[in-house]
Design an enzyme around this catalytic site. Structure first.
Site, mmCIF file in Angstrom:
data_model
loop_
_atom_site.group_PDB
_atom_site.id
_atom_site.type_symbol
_atom_site.label_atom_id
_atom_site.label_comp_id
_atom_site.label_asym_id
_atom_site.label_seq_id
_atom_site.Cartn_x
_atom_site.Cartn_y
_atom_site.Cartn_z
ATOM 1 N N ARG A 102 0.862 -1.197 0.000
ATOM 2 C CA ARG A 102 0.000 0.000 0.000
ATOM 3 C C ARG A 102 0.888 1.232 0.000
ATOM 4 O O ARG A 102 0.615 2.206 -0.679
ATOM 5 C CB ARG A 102 -0.928 -0.013 1.209
ATOM 6 C CG ARG A 102 -2.208 -0.826 1.010
ATOM 7 C CD ARG A 102 -1.970 -2.284 0.644
ATOM 8 N NE ARG A 102 -3.181 -3.050 0.540
ATOM 9 C CZ ARG A 102 -3.758 -3.732 1.543
ATOM 10 N NH1 ARG A 102 -3.188 -3.783 2.739
ATOM 11 N NH2 ARG A 102 -4.868 -4.391 1.332
ATOM 12 N N ASP A 124 0.341 -6.909 -2.996
ATOM 13 C CA ASP A 124 -1.094 -6.716 -2.724
ATOM 14 C C ASP A 124 -1.684 -6.038 -3.956
ATOM 15 O O ASP A 124 -0.982 -5.834 -4.964
ATOM 16 C CB ASP A 124 -1.302 -5.888 -1.442
ATOM 17 C CG ASP A 124 -2.571 -6.318 -0.696
ATOM 18 O OD1 ASP A 124 -3.659 -6.240 -1.307
ATOM 19 O OD2 ASP A 124 -2.480 -6.734 0.467
ATOM 20 N N HIS A 181 -6.245 -10.332 -3.504
ATOM 21 C CA HIS A 181 -5.300 -9.226 -3.248
ATOM 22 C C HIS A 181 -4.153 -9.253 -4.258
ATOM 23 O O HIS A 181 -2.998 -9.009 -3.898
ATOM 24 C CB HIS A 181 -4.752 -9.307 -1.813
ATOM 25 C CG HIS A 181 -5.703 -8.788 -0.764
ATOM 26 N ND1 HIS A 181 -5.957 -7.442 -0.575
ATOM 27 C CD2 HIS A 181 -6.474 -9.436 0.142
ATOM 28 C CE1 HIS A 181 -6.827 -7.283 0.425
ATOM 29 N NE2 HIS A 181 -7.176 -8.479 0.869
ATOM 30 N N ASP A 207 -6.319 -14.220 2.330
ATOM 31 C CA ASP A 207 -7.430 -13.506 2.964
ATOM 32 C C ASP A 207 -8.323 -12.855 1.918
ATOM 33 O O ASP A 207 -7.896 -12.562 0.811
ATOM 34 C CB ASP A 207 -6.887 -12.429 3.913
ATOM 35 C CG ASP A 207 -5.978 -11.445 3.200
ATOM 36 O OD1 ASP A 207 -5.066 -11.901 2.485
ATOM 37 O OD2 ASP A 207 -6.189 -10.221 3.324
ATOM 38 N N GLU A 208 -9.562 -12.608 2.311
ATOM 39 C CA GLU A 208 -10.512 -11.759 1.593
ATOM 40 C C GLU A 208 -10.580 -12.037 0.085
ATOM 41 O O GLU A 208 -10.444 -11.127 -0.723
ATOM 42 C CB GLU A 208 -10.157 -10.283 1.833
ATOM 43 C CG GLU A 208 -10.196 -9.891 3.296
ATOM 44 C CD GLU A 208 -9.843 -8.434 3.545
ATOM 45 O OE1 GLU A 208 -10.506 -7.830 4.404
ATOM 46 O OE2 GLU A 208 -8.928 -7.904 2.906
ATOM 47 N N TRP A 221 -6.216 -13.926 12.094
ATOM 48 C CA TRP A 221 -6.588 -12.503 12.237
ATOM 49 C C TRP A 221 -8.076 -12.347 12.492
ATOM 50 O O TRP A 221 -8.503 -11.386 13.095
ATOM 51 C CB TRP A 221 -6.130 -11.675 11.032
ATOM 52 C CG TRP A 221 -6.906 -11.858 9.742
ATOM 53 C CD1 TRP A 221 -6.902 -12.960 8.936
ATOM 54 C CD2 TRP A 221 -7.772 -10.905 9.118
ATOM 55 N NE1 TRP A 221 -7.712 -12.759 7.845
ATOM 56 C CE2 TRP A 221 -8.262 -11.499 7.924
ATOM 57 C CE3 TRP A 221 -8.189 -9.612 9.439
ATOM 58 C CZ2 TRP A 221 -9.143 -10.852 7.068
ATOM 59 C CZ3 TRP A 221 -9.062 -8.957 8.572
ATOM 60 C CH2 TRP A 221 -9.530 -9.579 7.393
ATOM 61 N N ASP A 237 -2.539 -0.638 12.571
ATOM 62 C CA ASP A 237 -3.081 0.405 11.685
ATOM 63 C C ASP A 237 -4.336 1.029 12.294
ATOM 64 O O ASP A 237 -4.872 1.985 11.755
ATOM 65 C CB ASP A 237 -3.375 -0.140 10.284
ATOM 66 C CG ASP A 237 -4.377 -1.297 10.270
ATOM 67 O OD1 ASP A 237 -4.365 -2.111 11.217
ATOM 68 O OD2 ASP A 237 -5.161 -1.392 9.303
ATOM 69 N N TRP A 259 -0.609 -2.492 8.633
ATOM 70 C CA TRP A 259 -1.114 -2.279 7.269
ATOM 71 C C TRP A 259 -0.944 -0.796 6.983
ATOM 72 O O TRP A 259 -1.149 0.042 7.878
ATOM 73 C CB TRP A 259 -2.583 -2.697 7.181
ATOM 74 C CG TRP A 259 -2.765 -4.143 7.528
ATOM 75 C CD1 TRP A 259 -3.201 -4.645 8.715
ATOM 76 C CD2 TRP A 259 -2.478 -5.265 6.690
ATOM 77 N NE1 TRP A 259 -3.212 -6.017 8.665
ATOM 78 C CE2 TRP A 259 -2.770 -6.421 7.444
ATOM 79 C CE3 TRP A 259 -1.990 -5.411 5.384
ATOM 80 C CZ2 TRP A 259 -2.593 -7.709 6.929
ATOM 81 C CZ3 TRP A 259 -1.822 -6.690 4.878
ATOM 82 C CH2 TRP A 259 -2.124 -7.813 5.637
ATOM 83 N N THR A 260 -0.596 -0.458 5.745
ATOM 84 C CA THR A 260 -0.133 0.920 5.534
ATOM 85 C C THR A 260 -0.989 1.741 4.569
ATOM 86 O O THR A 260 -0.493 2.701 3.988
ATOM 87 C CB THR A 260 1.326 0.908 5.039
ATOM 88 O OG1 THR A 260 1.380 0.145 3.829
ATOM 89 C CG2 THR A 260 2.265 0.334 6.072
ATOM 90 N N GLU A 261 -2.259 1.395 4.416
ATOM 91 C CA GLU A 261 -3.123 2.223 3.561
ATOM 92 C C GLU A 261 -2.994 3.703 3.913
ATOM 93 O O GLU A 261 -2.966 4.559 3.025
ATOM 94 C CB GLU A 261 -4.593 1.824 3.722
ATOM 95 C CG GLU A 261 -4.980 0.512 3.075
ATOM 96 C CD GLU A 261 -4.861 -0.658 4.042
ATOM 97 O OE1 GLU A 261 -4.096 -0.578 5.019
ATOM 98 O OE2 GLU A 261 -5.548 -1.689 3.816
HETATM 99 C C1 TNX Z 1 -7.648 -6.550 6.295
HETATM 100 S S1 TNX Z 1 -5.710 -8.473 7.717
HETATM 101 C C2 TNX Z 1 -6.648 -7.034 5.471
HETATM 102 C C3 TNX Z 1 -5.681 -6.097 4.870
HETATM 103 C C4 TNX Z 1 -6.012 -4.670 5.195
HETATM 104 C C5 TNX Z 1 -6.415 -4.546 6.642
HETATM 105 C C6 TNX Z 1 -6.684 -3.148 7.068
HETATM 106 C C7 TNX Z 1 -5.803 -9.084 6.337
HETATM 107 C C8 TNX Z 1 -5.318 -10.416 6.256
HETATM 108 N N1 TNX Z 1 -6.372 -8.374 5.319
HETATM 109 O O1 TNX Z 1 -5.610 -6.301 3.482
HETATM 110 O O2 TNX Z 1 -4.893 -3.892 4.934
HETATM 111 O O3 TNX Z 1 -7.584 -5.313 6.855
HETATM 112 O O4 TNX Z 1 -6.894 -3.051 8.454
#
Ligand code: TNX
Length: 546
Positions: free
Chosen positions: A173, A202, A276, A339-340, A406, A431, A482-484
């Site tokens: 980020r 990412d 990601h 993740d995600e 997490w 963060d 995390w560095t957004e």
């Molecule tokens: C969730 S923690 C994410 C990151 C984001 C973060 C922001 C994780 C495994 N995924 O991609 O930067 O939240 O807090």
């Protein structure tokens, strides 16, 4: 600058004379007995060491030399084994094997300092403790006059509670250059942290040069601007053409790994997949589900850049990347994210649906599990261990995978015989805002509640409901930055410190010794060390702790 000086005075003023005399070691040692009297370091103090411990001794003498101005013999004097030698002794000889892989024993009396450890890592941690027993000026990079360079007589036996004591930095980020990474590694060593988790890829940027796939950095490392609503002058990470970004060459990585190794820190690289991954797919859209094109956008959220598991060439590509990663990183662990993952992309893709049918996978979660198992086989075949975020548990976890918790899953994973690293958002997300008064703080994660220092300090990485026979699977814990919203090192340090000091104590010290008031007392002294080292931190967390 003015407010900085005022803040400094405030921190100093809150340390009373009596408190300044008490040892203020962070993380707190396991066993410490204070005795009366002091050992005083002078220009004539000999530093004795055995051959194997020379590098560690050199680390100590370099630090002592820069602030005291005393020269000392550069290689240390050969230690013959006599315990009563005057001066400072660093040795692995006759160390108690019970101290383990990272433990040490430190005995200080009025004419000697004896530091023994079974390993160099242990000796190195003993050096960190010894340094923290001197006045904070010992950490100055310039010679300081008129300081009584003395340490209290005492006996310490110390070893860590957990083997994984980490810090994660997201360099996708926002980009941090090699020397910025190295300064964070120095700060980790000060706190006896031993694992640097480097989030290298990412959606918003790919930061590791892979020779076989040059477009990953030619295209993936750069974007239009700093983004995330931040001012363009909040960073200097611009290429010659004015685009925002940057990346590490194999040489940079080699140097960072060597720098870390010298401080007994393992580097765990993270290459995100299957989600990601927008930056990688902007460079190589043929491995996506849609064929692209993808643009690297700099805002927060979940993007559609996700690999296509139905294309065999995707795995050739990913194996190729990972084999480059294995060459650059000698450590046991490789993190592959997980993740995600936006499953709708797979859901709407006929090739993915056909693959699921062929393989008997009932939903997209099982498809992610199928994907991760395939990557895990490759990682295992190269003798490495795969680490993935909580989501790798969904649809069935890969055989030898380690889970980084997490959003949950630690107990389930550990019961199934998997190792787990604890980094739950509610305790470990650096963060998040450090106070409830968000408007008084620099930008931080908008989606989350605050994470106060006291909350980090209250963390127990061991899940309460985990039966004892599975507890050894909880490897430890780490803080994640995390560095957004964090475009430069000064801001990163502000987010990390002093919360990292708390995580270090959570990971190292016994739970039974946790004492918030005493931690704050020690932290007030420790703040002076951070000042000497030029490390930024949130002063209010120390002057008005909450
Ligand atoms: C969730 S923690 C994410 C990151 C984001 C973060 C922001 C994780 C495994 N995924 O991609 O930067 O939240 O807090």
């Amino acid at each position: 600058m003015k407010s900085f000086i005022i803040a400094l005075c405030l921190v100093a003023a809150t340390v009373s004379a009596a408190d300044a005399q008490k040892p203020a070691v962070i993380p707190l040692p396991q066993e410490m007995t204070l005795e009366s009297g002091y050992f005083t370091l002078t220009a004539d103090t000999p530093i004795w060491t055995d051959k194997a411990s020379r590098k560690t001794a050199a680390f100590l003498t370099a630090r002592l030399r820069s602030s005291t101005g005393f020269l000392f013999a550069s290689r240390g004097k050969p230690f013959t084994g006599s315990e009563t030698a005057n001066g400072i002794v660093l040795t692995c000889r006759n160390a108690d094997p019970q101290l383990g892989l990272e433990g040490y024993e430190l005995t200080i009396n009025s004419n000697s300092v004896v530091l023994r450890a079974p390993t160099q890592a242990g000796l190195f941690y003993g050096v960190q403790t010894l340094l923290q027993l001197f006045p904070p000026e010992i950490f100055s990079s310039n010679v300081v006059a008129n300081v009584d360079w003395r340490v209290p007589c005492l006996h310490i036996r110390d070893w860590p509670r957990f083997q994984w004591r980490g810090l994660m930095l997201d360099v996708s980020r926002h980009y941090f250059n090699k020397s910025e990474i190295e300064s964070l590694l120095d700060a980790m060593a000060l706190h006896k942290l031993n694992t640097f988790h480097w989030h290298l890829t990412d959606d918003q940027g790919w930061r590791i040069q892979i020779k076989k796939y040059p477009r990953l950095t030619e295209v993936g490392a750069w974007r239009k601007g700093v983004g995330f609503g931040l001012a363009s002058n909040s960073t200097t990470a611009y290429g010659p053409d004015g685009r925002y970004g940057g990346f590490y060459t194999p040489k940079d990585i080699h140097e960072v790994v060597a720098y870390a190794t010298a401080r007994h820190i393992t580097v765990v690289p993270e290459i995100e997949m299957p989600g990601h991954s927008t930056a990688a797919l902007a460079a190589y859209p043929q491995y996506s589900c849609t064929g692209g094109p993808f643009t690297i956008r700099a805002d927060a959220g979940i993007f559609n850049g996700i690999y296509n598991p139905a294309n065999d060439q995707t795995f050739v590509f990913l194996d190729g990347i990972l084999s480059g990663v294995f060459r650059m990183f000698p450590g046991k662990y490789v993190h592959v994210g997980g993740d995600e993952v936006p499953k709708a992309t797979w859901h709407n893709n006929p090739e993915c649906q056909a693959l699921m049918k062929r393989e008997g996978l009932k939903d997209e979660k099982e498809l992610q599990s199928w994907f991760t198992r395939r990557i895990e086989r490759y990682v295992s075949s190269r003798g490495r261990t795969l680490v993935g975020w909580s989501e790798i548990l969904q649809g069935g976890i890969a055989r030898n995978a380690t889970v980084m918790d997490w959003t949950g899953g630690a107990t389930e994973a550990a019961r199934a015989g998997h190792d787990v690293v604890m980094s739950p958002t509610g305790y470990c997300y650096f963060d998040f805002y450090q106070s409830t008064n968000h408007s008084a703080e620099p930008p931080a994660a908008t989606w989350a509640p605050s994470l106060l220092l006291s909350r980090v300090y209250s963390f127990d990485p061991m899940p309460t409901n985990l039966p004892e026979q599975f507890q050894s699977h909880i490897l430890g814990t780490q803080g994640n930055l995390w560095t957004e919203h964090v475009p430069n090192l000064n801001h990163a340090e502000y987010m990390i410190f002093p919360r990292e000091c708390a995580i270090a104590e959570v990971a190292w010290s016994p739970k039974s010794s946790r004492d918030w008031d005493d931690f704050i007392r020690r932290l007030r002294v420790h703040a002076q060390r951070l000042d000497e080292l030029g490390i930024n931190y949130r002063h209010a967390s120390i002057t008005t702790p909450e």
